[in-house]
Design a protein around this motif. Structure first.
Motif, PDB file in Angstrom:
ATOM      1  N   LYS A   1       0.853  -1.184   0.000  1.00 50.33           N
ATOM      2  CA  LYS A   1       0.000   0.000   0.000  1.00 50.33           C
ATOM      3  C   LYS A   1       0.895   1.243   0.000  1.00 50.33           C
ATOM      4  O   LYS A   1       1.688   1.438   0.929  1.00 50.33           O
ATOM      5  CB  LYS A   1      -0.913  -0.006   1.226  1.00 50.33           C
ATOM      6  CG  LYS A   1      -2.135   0.879   1.113  1.00 50.33           C
ATOM      7  CD  LYS A   1      -3.143   0.532   2.205  1.00 50.33           C
ATOM      8  CE  LYS A   1      -4.429   1.314   2.056  1.00 50.33           C
ATOM      9  NZ  LYS A   1      -5.448   0.907   3.043  1.00 50.33           N
TER      10      LYS A   1
ATOM     11  N   GLU B   1      -0.545  -3.296  -4.170  1.00 55.78           N
ATOM     12  CA  GLU B   1      -1.967  -3.596  -4.335  1.00 55.78           C
ATOM     13  C   GLU B   1      -2.845  -2.352  -4.357  1.00 55.78           C
ATOM     14  O   GLU B   1      -3.897  -2.345  -5.010  1.00 55.78           O
ATOM     15  CB  GLU B   1      -2.419  -4.516  -3.200  1.00 55.78           C
ATOM     16  CG  GLU B   1      -1.698  -5.862  -3.195  1.00 55.78           C
ATOM     17  CD  GLU B   1      -1.996  -6.678  -1.957  1.00 55.78           C
ATOM     18  OE1 GLU B   1      -2.625  -6.121  -1.012  1.00 55.78           O
ATOM     19  OE2 GLU B   1      -1.602  -7.864  -1.912  1.00 55.78           O
ATOM     20  N   GLU B   2      -2.441  -1.311  -3.622  1.00 60.92           N
ATOM     21  CA  GLU B   2      -3.225  -0.076  -3.573  1.00 60.92           C
ATOM     22  C   GLU B   2      -2.297   1.127  -3.660  1.00 60.92           C
ATOM     23  O   GLU B   2      -1.252   1.150  -3.005  1.00 60.92           O
ATOM     24  CB  GLU B   2      -4.042   0.012  -2.274  1.00 60.92           C
ATOM     25  CG  GLU B   2      -5.125  -1.032  -2.115  1.00 60.92           C
ATOM     26  CD  GLU B   2      -5.865  -0.856  -0.811  1.00 60.92           C
ATOM     27  OE1 GLU B   2      -6.613   0.138  -0.677  1.00 60.92           O
ATOM     28  OE2 GLU B   2      -5.676  -1.699   0.093  1.00 60.92           O
TER      29      GLU B   2
ATOM     30  N   ASP C   1      -4.672   3.040 -13.913  1.00 59.77           N
ATOM     31  CA  ASP C   1      -4.521   1.691 -13.357  1.00 59.77           C
ATOM     32  C   ASP C   1      -5.590   1.459 -12.293  1.00 59.77           C
ATOM     33  O   ASP C   1      -5.905   2.340 -11.485  1.00 59.77           O
ATOM     34  CB  ASP C   1      -3.123   1.547 -12.752  1.00 59.77           C
ATOM     35  CG  ASP C   1      -2.798   0.115 -12.366  1.00 59.77           C
ATOM     36  OD1 ASP C   1      -3.319  -0.365 -11.328  1.00 59.77           O
ATOM     37  OD2 ASP C   1      -2.022  -0.524 -13.085  1.00 59.77           O
ATOM     38  N   GLU C   2      -6.151   0.274 -12.276  1.00 64.19           N
ATOM     39  CA  GLU C   2      -7.270  -0.026 -11.364  1.00 64.19           C
ATOM     40  C   GLU C   2      -6.863   0.003  -9.896  1.00 64.19           C
ATOM     41  O   GLU C   2      -7.714   0.113  -9.006  1.00 64.19           O
ATOM     42  CB  GLU C   2      -7.860  -1.401 -11.705  1.00 64.19           C
ATOM     43  CG  GLU C   2      -6.898  -2.555 -11.546  1.00 64.19           C
ATOM     44  CD  GLU C   2      -7.507  -3.883 -11.951  1.00 64.19           C
ATOM     45  OE1 GLU C   2      -6.864  -4.921 -11.710  1.00 64.19           O
ATOM     46  OE2 GLU C   2      -8.626  -3.893 -12.493  1.00 64.19           O
ATOM     47  N   ARG C   3      -5.581  -0.039  -9.616  1.00 67.67           N
ATOM     48  CA  ARG C   3      -5.114   0.004  -8.223  1.00 67.67           C
ATOM     49  C   ARG C   3      -5.032   1.423  -7.677  1.00 67.67           C
ATOM     50  O   ARG C   3      -4.825   1.611  -6.469  1.00 67.67           O
ATOM     51  CB  ARG C   3      -3.721  -0.638  -8.126  1.00 67.67           C
ATOM     52  CG  ARG C   3      -3.692  -2.127  -8.407  1.00 67.67           C
ATOM     53  CD  ARG C   3      -2.261  -2.623  -8.492  1.00 67.67           C
ATOM     54  NE  ARG C   3      -1.599  -2.188  -9.718  1.00 67.67           N
ATOM     55  CZ  ARG C   3      -0.309  -2.391  -9.995  1.00 67.67           C
ATOM     56  NH1 ARG C   3       0.458  -2.999  -9.099  1.00 67.67           N
ATOM     57  NH2 ARG C   3       0.201  -1.987 -11.139  1.00 67.67           N
TER      58      ARG C   3
END
Length: 297
Positions: free
Chosen positions: A97, A119-120, A147-149
């Motif tokens: 994170k 991941e985030e 980006d989806e993260r």
């Protein structure tokens, strides 16, 4: 982006070298300036927080300028953004994170997404106009924002950090000048909040100016971070359009040694490599002397 206290104005002026010659001039210190010939002005607005200018330059392509300070250009931004991210994330044991403070252009985010273990990613920049300008004019810099993260939050980073204790593995402070809304991002109270927002073994990096013409600023920022973090490191590298062409990056750690490489980016880099990583922590004697009392060995 960059930390430069002295630059608060800029000049766009015609110079009689050839017909319709237009130049952007940044006064980098009281005795030094950088000039770039510009071919067009793409955006020039006053946001709620700063003057935002996007120009097309003949030498370096498009350039983003905030309050008269040159943030980056198309041709060399990668040297800065890669060094802000990869020494930190390549050495952290498990960076899942990550928070970016400032950096609304998205350059640091683009580099973070090259680490598959993350991941985030939170990008917190108070000036939404910077984010919009980068999406509109710098697609190669801002591509990581899709980006989806990634979560993009246009808000006060000071408040965000205080509201998220023990949340992040790594924090990247990519702020503009330490004036007005950003002034609190370069002092010990802010770094205490940053340390509180990190998980066990967390790390933070902040860019800390030229070691040649901004030695007082470098030593002050390093000292302020060193009052909070038990381990302090400095790395440096090239940044052609910043004062003197050399730039420093201060790393505060709650445990890990950023000189130890644990992984490599999963996608291509243009400046950063494992050899550059190791070499960037090799400091000349004059920098060691400047930081000796707070430098981890």
């Amino acid at each position: 982006m960059r930390f430069h206290a002295r630059v608060v104005f800029y000049v766009i002026e015609p110079i009689a070298i050839r017909k319709n010659d237009l130049w952007f001039t940044e006064y980098q210190t009281n005795a030094m300036r950088l000039g770039l010939r510009i071919t067009s002005i793409l955006k020039n607005i006053k946001t709620d927080y700063q003057q935002l200018l996007v120009v097309e330059t003949e030498e370096y392509g498009r350039a983003l300028i905030l309050d008269g300070a040159l943030m980056f250009t198309d041709q060399n931004e990668f040297t800065y953004h890669e060094m802000m991210v990869h020494p930190l994330l390549s050495s952290h044991p498990d960076p899942r994170k990550v928070l970016v403070v400032g950096g609304g252009d998205g350059g640091c985010v683009r580099e973070i997404v090259k680490h598959d273990c993350v991941e985030e990613i939170y990008l917190v920049d108070i000036d939404e106009e910077v984010i919009k300008a980068s999406l509109d004019f710098f697609p190669a810099v801002s591509e990581g924002l899709r980006d989806e993260r990634v979560k993009v939050l246009p808000m006060d980073a000071l408040k965000f950090i205080k509201d998220h204790p023990a949340t992040f593995d790594a924090i990247i402070v990519d702020s503009t000048d330490p004036v007005d809304f950003a002034v609190g991002l370069f002092e010990a109270p802010f770094y205490r909040d940053v340390a509180a927002a990190l998980r066990e073994g967390g790390m933070v990096v902040a860019q800390t100016e030229s070691p040649f013409v901004n030695r007082d600023l470098l030593s002050h920022a390093f000292l302020q971070m060193g009052t909070v973090f038990p381990r302090m490191f400095l790395c440096w590298g090239a940044m052609p359009t910043y004062p003197t062409g050399s730039w420093t990056y201060s790393i505060g750690s709650l445990g890990p040694d950023p000189r130890t490489i644990r992984r490599s980016p999963s996608a291509r880099t243009q400046y950063y490599s494992s050899d550059i990583h190791r070499a960037s922590f090799v400091l000349p004697p004059f920098i060691k002397e400047l930081l000796r009392a707070n430098l981890s060995q």
